[in-house]
Design a protein around this motif. Sequence first.
Motif, short mmCIF file in Angstrom:
data_model
loop_
_atom_site.label_atom_id
_atom_site.label_comp_id
_atom_site.label_asym_id
_atom_site.label_seq_id
_atom_site.Cartn_x
_atom_site.Cartn_y
_atom_site.Cartn_z
N CYS A 197 0.84 -1.20 0.00
CA CYS A 197 0.00 0.00 0.00
C CYS A 197 0.87 1.25 0.00
O CYS A 197 2.03 1.22 0.42
N LEU A 237 -1.31 5.41 3.08
CA LEU A 237 -2.49 5.08 3.88
C LEU A 237 -2.79 6.19 4.87
O LEU A 237 -1.88 6.90 5.34
N CYS A 294 -8.27 2.57 -1.83
CA CYS A 294 -8.85 2.08 -0.58
C CYS A 294 -9.86 3.11 -0.09
O CYS A 294 -9.48 4.23 0.27
N SER A 311 -3.70 3.77 -1.43
CA SER A 311 -3.82 2.89 -2.60
C SER A 311 -3.19 1.54 -2.29
O SER A 311 -2.20 1.45 -1.58
N LEU A 312 -3.78 0.48 -2.87
CA LEU A 312 -3.19 -0.86 -2.79
C LEU A 312 -2.72 -1.27 -4.17
O LEU A 312 -3.45 -1.13 -5.15
#
Length: 539
Positions: free
Chosen positions: A154, A157, A255, A273-274
């Motif tokens: 990720c 976050l 996410c 984002s992943l």
Amino acid sequence: MNLGTFQPGGGSNPASEVEISVRCEELIDRDFASKSDPTCVLYVQRSSKPGDWTEFGRTEKIQDSLSPRWGKKFIMDYRFEERQLLKFVVYDIDSNQTKLDAHDFLGQAECSLGEIMAQQSKGFMKKLTKGGKIFVHAEELSSNKDLVSMKLECQKLDNKDFFGKSDPYFEISRANESNDYSVVYRSEVINNNLNPSWRQFTIESRSLCNGDQDRSLKFDVFDKDDDGSHDLIGSFQTNLRKLLKGPGSENIYDCINEKKRQKKGSKYKNSGSLLLKHIQIEPNPSFLEFIQGGLQVNFTVAIDFTGSNGRPTDPNSLHYRDPTGRPNQYVTAIQAVGEIIQDYDSDKQFPCLGFGARIPPSGEVSHEFFLTLDSSKPFCSGIEGILSSYYTSLNNVQLYGPTNFSPVINHVAKFAQVYQTDPSNYFVLLIITDGIITDFEETKSALVNASSLPMSVIIVGVGNEDFSAMEILDGDNGRLQSNGQLAKRDIVQFVELRKFVQSGQGWNKALLAKAVLAEIPSQVCSWMKSNGFNPRPRT
């Protein structure tokens, strides 16, 4: 559907292999300073007698949660024409004690497997006796056993912690027919990091999506909190078919935290984002394919002859030779396991060892002697030969001590070392013991060293001792380690014999054998895979 073994002239009932997922809500809280740490234990009814239950399996423990979603599944055969009664019991696990009466009871629910299967479209729910609800999902397993390997990371976050940064982990859940989701994988936690890169993991396709590449998969990224109230950072949905397109723009996911999006409106973009960094799908050969390719399974028995078992002439001894011919617990274990595994050994010649006794002629203490008491004749012919040599030793040695496992483990490991680069032979050591182990650290070291070899160890505990040490060796709750070195894989299966007592009917050998040998196929396959071996063409 599991068709079973083809037996001309015989009869059998068709069975489907089903996977059972469990979760709970609103459990009672038995901890004062935190929340309960629940585990769910599944029991199956062995006979028509009321109360005749045997443990089938346990989930993992979920820390500090009154609404646990367990990742570990129960896999069993479903037979339409048979009423299969189940009992789900939830405990608050407060220590490493294996005996469940040492832990707080949180409630139970009984039902039949048929009830669960019949209600999958709307979901099966039942109230627990002490309060709270249990939700059970079951579905027939696909025959697709392909392995899927993935690596995820990720970026950027959201930070959920006031002091330091988030401690993220992720869960993957698959959609069910009832519009619910079942957890299929939970990653490790990476502390204090808003750009985590999790280690690569491998999962069977049928566990991930039951072989349906278009089945919806939900990814949830959480910030782990010590009190169990893990904060959701963000979620998204995808499927295996899309993931198999590989790393790239199609597999970068926002996410999304719905609460935060509703609060911020158009200003909200994502909570991080992943990114998919790696994915691979490959065939997963079965144990049967290796057997059909000529794999030999070499079975060795090691029997505990220490004084803690009791004098063989005492009716309370675990080694008691009953004049009526009733088998003692050691004989029961040998018969139940040996009758299954001998079919995979072509010559039916088994090396058999004893440990913890004073042996003739000098009375020296030995932790690695042949049951035949003749070093020139180490092998026993079939199960009858094992039992004959067992009684020979019982009548000629003095039960003594201490209880050392490491010599017999190292004995078998020497033979397994010869086949490190040859997939034609695999070794299984069956240790039958009353559980009072003396060389615990040496045994851990021996097992860690053996974990890279074509070898498995089955430990059957007899009697009524506390088998907590054996549960540690089993490794189901975390990979075994010794002196800072982790086992390459789990090679130990531990089973308590007393769990298979039938009220007034002796031992249930069929269930015992199934429990004892349950992990051998997967352990064989894991060794073959880790060493790059595929099944040989049928011989």
